[in-house]
Write an enzyme that holds these catalytic residues in place. Structure first.
Site, PDB file in Angstrom:
ATOM      1  N   GLU A 238       0.891  -1.180   0.000  1.00 15.57           N
ATOM      2  CA  GLU A 238       0.000   0.000   0.000  1.00 15.57           C
ATOM      3  C   GLU A 238       0.913   1.209   0.000  1.00 15.57           C
ATOM      4  O   GLU A 238       1.456   1.585   1.043  1.00 15.57           O
ATOM      5  CB  GLU A 238      -0.874  -0.006   1.254  1.00 15.57           C
ATOM      6  CG  GLU A 238      -1.834  -1.172   1.363  1.00 15.57           C
ATOM      7  CD  GLU A 238      -3.058  -1.017   0.476  1.00 15.57           C
ATOM      8  OE1 GLU A 238      -3.206   0.033  -0.177  1.00 15.57           O
ATOM      9  OE2 GLU A 238      -3.858  -1.961   0.415  1.00 15.57           O
TER      10      GLU A 238
ATOM     11  N   CYS B 105      -2.242   9.189   2.196  1.00 12.40           N
ATOM     12  CA  CYS B 105      -1.992   8.632   0.855  1.00 12.40           C
ATOM     13  C   CYS B 105      -3.139   8.968  -0.072  1.00 12.40           C
ATOM     14  O   CYS B 105      -2.941   9.202  -1.258  1.00 12.40           O
ATOM     15  CB  CYS B 105      -1.801   7.122   0.950  1.00 12.40           C
ATOM     16  SG  CYS B 105      -3.112   6.291   1.851  1.00 12.40           S
TER      17      CYS B 105
HETATM   18  P1  NAP Z   1       8.238   5.234   4.671  1.00 14.55           P
HETATM   19  O1  NAP Z   1       9.333   6.157   4.966  1.00 14.55           O
HETATM   20  O2  NAP Z   1       8.298   4.421   3.443  1.00 14.55           O
HETATM   21  O3  NAP Z   1       8.115   4.278   5.943  1.00 14.55           O
HETATM   22  C1  NAP Z   1       7.113   3.278   6.044  1.00 14.55           C
HETATM   23  C2  NAP Z   1       7.663   2.119   6.824  1.00 14.55           C
HETATM   24  O4  NAP Z   1       8.652   1.468   6.036  1.00 14.55           O
HETATM   25  C3  NAP Z   1       8.363   2.520   8.114  1.00 14.55           C
HETATM   26  O5  NAP Z   1       8.131   1.531   9.078  1.00 14.55           O
HETATM   27  C4  NAP Z   1       9.822   2.569   7.721  1.00 14.55           C
HETATM   28  O6  NAP Z   1      10.701   2.387   8.788  1.00 14.55           O
HETATM   29  C5  NAP Z   1       9.891   1.408   6.750  1.00 14.55           C
HETATM   30  N1  NAP Z   1      10.952   1.517   5.750  1.00 14.55           N
HETATM   31  C6  NAP Z   1      11.393   2.621   5.115  1.00 14.55           C
HETATM   32  N2  NAP Z   1      12.333   2.299   4.218  1.00 14.55           N
HETATM   33  C7  NAP Z   1      12.503   0.967   4.287  1.00 14.55           C
HETATM   34  C8  NAP Z   1      13.355   0.034   3.623  1.00 14.55           C
HETATM   35  N3  NAP Z   1      14.209   0.420   2.685  1.00 14.55           N
HETATM   36  N4  NAP Z   1      13.274  -1.263   3.970  1.00 14.55           N
HETATM   37  C9  NAP Z   1      12.403  -1.673   4.893  1.00 14.55           C
HETATM   38  N5  NAP Z   1      11.574  -0.849   5.574  1.00 14.55           N
HETATM   39  C10 NAP Z   1      11.608   0.456   5.262  1.00 14.55           C
HETATM   40  O7  NAP Z   1       6.837   5.967   4.623  1.00 14.55           O
HETATM   41  P2  NAP Z   1       6.250   6.963   5.700  1.00 14.55           P
HETATM   42  O8  NAP Z   1       6.921   8.255   5.534  1.00 14.55           O
HETATM   43  O9  NAP Z   1       6.230   6.322   7.049  1.00 14.55           O
HETATM   44  O10 NAP Z   1       4.732   7.021   5.226  1.00 14.55           O
HETATM   45  C11 NAP Z   1       4.301   7.845   4.250  1.00 14.55           C
HETATM   46  C12 NAP Z   1       4.084   7.090   2.945  1.00 14.55           C
HETATM   47  O11 NAP Z   1       3.149   6.023   3.149  1.00 14.55           O
HETATM   48  C13 NAP Z   1       3.469   7.946   1.891  1.00 14.55           C
HETATM   49  O12 NAP Z   1       4.052   7.693   0.644  1.00 14.55           O
HETATM   50  C14 NAP Z   1       2.006   7.519   1.898  1.00 14.55           C
HETATM   51  O13 NAP Z   1       1.316   7.818   0.715  1.00 14.55           O
HETATM   52  C15 NAP Z   1       2.141   6.070   2.166  1.00 14.55           C
HETATM   53  N6  NAP Z   1       0.872   5.509   2.664  1.00 14.55           N
HETATM   54  C16 NAP Z   1       0.159   4.674   1.861  1.00 14.55           C
HETATM   55  C17 NAP Z   1      -1.054   4.174   2.297  1.00 14.55           C
HETATM   56  C18 NAP Z   1      -1.867   3.251   1.431  1.00 14.55           C
HETATM   57  O14 NAP Z   1      -2.776   2.619   1.963  1.00 14.55           O
HETATM   58  N7  NAP Z   1      -1.610   3.132   0.151  1.00 14.55           N
HETATM   59  C19 NAP Z   1      -1.522   4.517   3.551  1.00 14.55           C
HETATM   60  C20 NAP Z   1      -0.765   5.370   4.342  1.00 14.55           C
HETATM   61  C21 NAP Z   1       0.443   5.852   3.886  1.00 14.55           C
HETATM   62  P3  NAP Z   1      11.504   3.622   9.465  1.00 14.55           P
HETATM   63  O15 NAP Z   1      10.481   4.531  10.016  1.00 14.55           O
HETATM   64  O16 NAP Z   1      12.338   2.967  10.485  1.00 14.55           O
HETATM   65  O17 NAP Z   1      12.286   4.250   8.348  1.00 14.55           O
END
Ligand code: NAP
Length: 457
Positions: free
Chosen positions: A228, A262
């Protein structure tokens, strides 16, 4: 990222948490693996009862949970409390419907008793984001646990208190130890956990980059994933729409959750003939929003979750203006403590500008003009993402064309994109794959097994 609670409204460090050591991770993995067969053998009605109780606790403690969310990631307190209530709803929904969603499905066949069964996969790793720190987790956990899976949560590093509260929630709801555990680990430790043979599958909600990384690790080990990811939802307004209602909804759709959703509407595509009026009213409403302390019930927009997110957003605004967008409102971080960003409106944004091509995570609206339905659909679909889409029109022909022509996981006509337990949720293109919620969501992490028992010959 260090695992710590920093209040985004002030920038103050509240508490730091040590990362789990390799031995501690091993202990938790071993426990999850041990309890998985026990939980799988527990009758589905009992598993659902645990999830139902979790929902009741969420409802009862919504104020406490709301405060934890607001403290860690800055969403307005009323939205945080509403999030806890929505989590209670998804628990009640799956507790009631899971037995029917997962009941054996008979297949009519001669001389045999045949059916399709839905069996849990085992231990599922959930990598989750901070923006809806309870809802994103619960919409995975409620169906996964009802289905008989065991959950391991790696939450975003800036919401550790939320992560621990969720672990405790399931414990209090009566889940056997190990059925739902939080791993306080950084993103660097995800590969080790995901590649462990005791972990069967993973779900990730987050950015495109995180999705690519987790999906490729899972691919190496041939494990099922649901992704997602981000979105840049279009919000189209045509001349027959109720303009006031459209503007009011457009502002809410852009600024909900401080603009960090998102499915927030991010690109507003407005018919030429009404664009000037739309822009004027939209700017007026954006200007009237109350930006401030998220713990104050009158606040509309709190701070962004981290300084980095605020700085990235500002960079996108500057690049969009450089590309030719007209800055109508805002366009700068707020001075003083905390990670606030002014509600911002960009008009006549060119298609190649950052605000049209990238996901903007904050209260920044990009407005573009379209000559007709075809051009509106073409601009809307000209994005790497495909999560949600909204179109406002009273014309029956246009309604049909938008509903079918917009490339997204969901289309809302005369409304605002939102998740609902009864409907599948997910995206196409770089917004990810797989579905959460509804009957489709609970079948993502099950073995869909064909069983054919032939009569003896
Ligand atoms: P993020 O930086 O990608 O982090 C999400 C999760 O992934 C965190 O637990 C993060 O851990 C982990 N993570 C990051 N890079 C990683 C890697 N290379 N390998 C493994 N794990 C990794 O995203 P965010 O800033 O928390 O959230 C915002 C994003 O989520 C936006 O793009 C938003 O659109 C999306 N989102 C999508 C939905 C949907 O349903 N489609 C819903 C909500 C949000 P750390 O915090 O330790 O880095």
């Amino acid at each position: 990222m260090p695992i710590q609670t920093v209040n985004p409204a002030t920038g103050e460090l509240i508490r730091s948490f040590p990362e789990l050591t390799p031995d501690e991770i091993e202990e938790k993995l071993a426990l999850a693996h041990r309890v998985a067969p026990v939980w799988r053998a527990t009758p589905i009605e009992q598993r659902c009862e645990v999830v139902r109780r979790a929902g009741q606790i969420l409802e009862r403690r919504k104020q406490d949970y709301g405060r934890i969310m607001t403290l860690e990631m800055g969403k307005p307190i009323a939205s945080a409390i509403a999030e806890a209530v929505k989590c209670a709803t998804v628990c009640a929904y799956y507790a009631e419907h899971a037995p029917q969603f997962l009941a054996d499905e008979p297949v009519a066949a001669k001389n045999e008793r045949s059916f399709v069964a839905f069996e849990p996969l085992g231990v599922v790793l959930a990598v989750m984001p901070w923006n809806f720190p309870f809802w994103q987790v619960m919409r995975f956990a409620a169906p996964a646990l009802c289905a008989g899976n065991v959950g391991l949560l790696k939450h975003a590093s800036n919401v550790p208190e939320c992560a621990l509260a969720l672990e405790q929630l399931f414990e209090e709801a009566g889940a056997p130890g190990g059925v739902f555990q939080t791993l306080l680990i950084g993103s660097g430790a995800v590969e080790g956990v995901l590649s462990d043979p005791r972990v069967a599958a993973a779900t990730l909600t987050g950015s495109e980059g995180a999705g690519r990384s987790v999906a490729s690790i899972a691919g190496q080990h041939i494990k099922k994933t649901v992704l997602e990811l981000g979105g840049s939802d279009p919000f189209i307004v045509m001349p027959s729409a109720d303009l006031d209602a459209a503007v009011q909804t457009a502002v809410t759709a852009r600024t909900i959750n401080n603009g960090q959703s998102c499915i927030a509407a991010k690109r507003f595509i407005v018919h030429d003939s009404i664009a000037d009026r739309f822009i004027e009213r939209f700017v007026e409403r954006m200007r009237s929003l109350v930006v401030g302390d998220p713990m104050d019930e009158h606040t509309n927009i709190g701070p962004l979750a981290t300084a980095q997110i605020r700085d990235d957003l500002h960079d996108q605004v500057l690049r969009s203006v450089n590309a030719g967008a007209r800055l109508m409102l805002g366009g700068a971080p707020r001075g003083g403590a905390g990670y606030y960003y002014e509600p911002t409106v960009l008009a006549d944004v060119p298609r190649h500008a950052a605000a049209m091509r990238e996901e903007t995570f904050g209260p920044v609206a990009a407005i573009a003009r379209a000559r007709d339905v075809d051009e509106a659909i073409a601009i809307a679909n000209d994005t790497p993402f495909g999560l949600g889409a909204a179109a406002w029109t009273r014309d029956a022909n246009e309604i049909e064309r938008f509903a079918r022509g917009l490339a997204a996981g969901c289309v809302f006509i005369n409304g605002m994109v939102a998740s609902d337990a009864r409907f599948p949720f997910g995206g196409v293109k770089a917004s990810g794959y797989g579905r959460e919620l509804s009957g489709f969501g609970i079948r993502e992490f099950v073995n869909i097994k064909s069983i054919r028992i032939f009569a003896e010959r």
